[in-house]
Design an enzyme around this catalytic site. Sequence first.
Site, PDB file in Angstrom:
ATOM      1  N   SER A  25       0.827  -1.189  -0.090  1.00 27.39           N
ATOM      2  CA  SER A  25      -0.130  -0.014  -0.030  1.00 27.39           C
ATOM      3  C   SER A  25       0.793   1.456  -0.134  1.00 27.39           C
ATOM      4  O   SER A  25       1.760   1.431  -0.711  1.00 27.39           O
ATOM      5  CB  SER A  25      -1.053  -0.257   1.058  1.00 27.39           C
ATOM      6  OG  SER A  25      -2.020   0.809   1.025  1.00 27.39           O
ATOM      7  N   LEU A  26       0.572   2.297   1.027  1.00 31.14           N
ATOM      8  CA  LEU A  26       1.578   3.400   0.805  1.00 31.14           C
ATOM      9  C   LEU A  26       3.087   3.103   1.267  1.00 31.14           C
ATOM     10  O   LEU A  26       3.689   3.519   0.468  1.00 31.14           O
ATOM     11  CB  LEU A  26       1.051   4.371   2.184  1.00 31.14           C
ATOM     12  CG  LEU A  26       1.836   5.416   2.633  1.00 31.14           C
ATOM     13  CD1 LEU A  26       2.110   6.358   1.350  1.00 31.14           C
ATOM     14  CD2 LEU A  26       1.485   6.084   3.800  1.00 31.14           C
TER      15      LEU A  26
END
Length: 416
Positions: free
Chosen positions: A257-258
Amino acid sequence: MFAVIPAALRLLISTLLWIDSPPIESPLPELQFRLRHLHGVSNNSRTIFIDLPQSYSDFTENYTIRTHNIRSYRPPSFSAFSDARRMSRIYGQSTLLAWDGIEIRAPNSTHRNTLLTLAKMTSNAYYEPVDKEWYDIGTDWNSTFSYGWEPDSDGFRGHVFVSTDKSTRTSVPILGGGPTMKKDKLNDNLLFSCCCARVGPTWSTVCGCYQGGNKCNLPCVEKALIEDSLFYSVGINLYNNITYMYPDADIWVIGHSLGGSLASLVGVTFGAPVVAFEAPAEMMAAQRLHLPSPPSTHHITHVFNNADPIPMGVCNGVISTCANAGFAMESRCHLGKIMRYDAVGKLGWRVGVQNHPISTVIENLLSEDWEKAGEKIGALGRETPELVEEDSDCPTQECLTWTFGDFRNNTLLQEP
């Protein structure tokens, strides 16, 4: 991020060290790692490393990674890279860097079990070894220390993995989760939105660059991204700390993800091999950060499924799940190569954020080969989907409704 997404967005930095070894011939031996350290960034921005407590050692397992040699490019020095960024940002001048082309040992991302192991290591960065969610990854990877695990810590935290033969180091920094959620959202909305997370009239933006009428002050956005996007600079500092600790090591940067997007940005900065799982598209952020572009970014691999709207760049709009949770995930274009699982067409999944967690990748995508022999007429089967380039016209599809310029100086800089 949301109720159906793990609260934490993780970054795994894998540092691999071998000393006085001869040139590596193909095929390369597998590398084995075990958790040895925990590391993190405290609330006062201090990077902390500690050895894995002895009481945790019985809960850790080993990780086996298949490797191969790839071509990567490193800047001549970090100071030269930083100077080139500054010249681009302040003066709009491009600096021709003397990139150093190197052969580097990297994870073989076409090998399913290698991706499965990296995904488990990434997932483990969400937890401590005593947690029931911890994946056993074997006796080959040691865990030596952790950081940022204080109850009120709101910065990076993670693990360092070390090979059982003491020749390789792997570090696992973690972003988000619990108290880090506020900074996760700030970084998501700075890095992956078109203009300061301006989604609708009721939104509070994360920077003051919106100029009304779908106009955005681009120099303002770039300044905010550089000054306020905390995790990129922290990731750079963490990488430098690890290279100081292990000066003869190669470094892999793995994340979800991030964390995957930030892994890619760190990989572009230092030429480190990257595997990013279900990561929001980061090409626009790299441009706004004025990161000099190497001759190739093929050392970066993005792995995601097309039923996850976040890496696909379709989790946006005022009624989207992302917007309802306060996130403006509007970027679409990835650096490097893409391994896109057709979960919609082949597996019949419905598009939704329930397909974003790293556990979905581990349990439902990497648990078996993608194509079995004979599944297609004359086909031998594939362990993983084919690696492809990002669509060449992708940048023209981002932020189509926005006009960017230096409106405070009445200068139009970019219009889709």
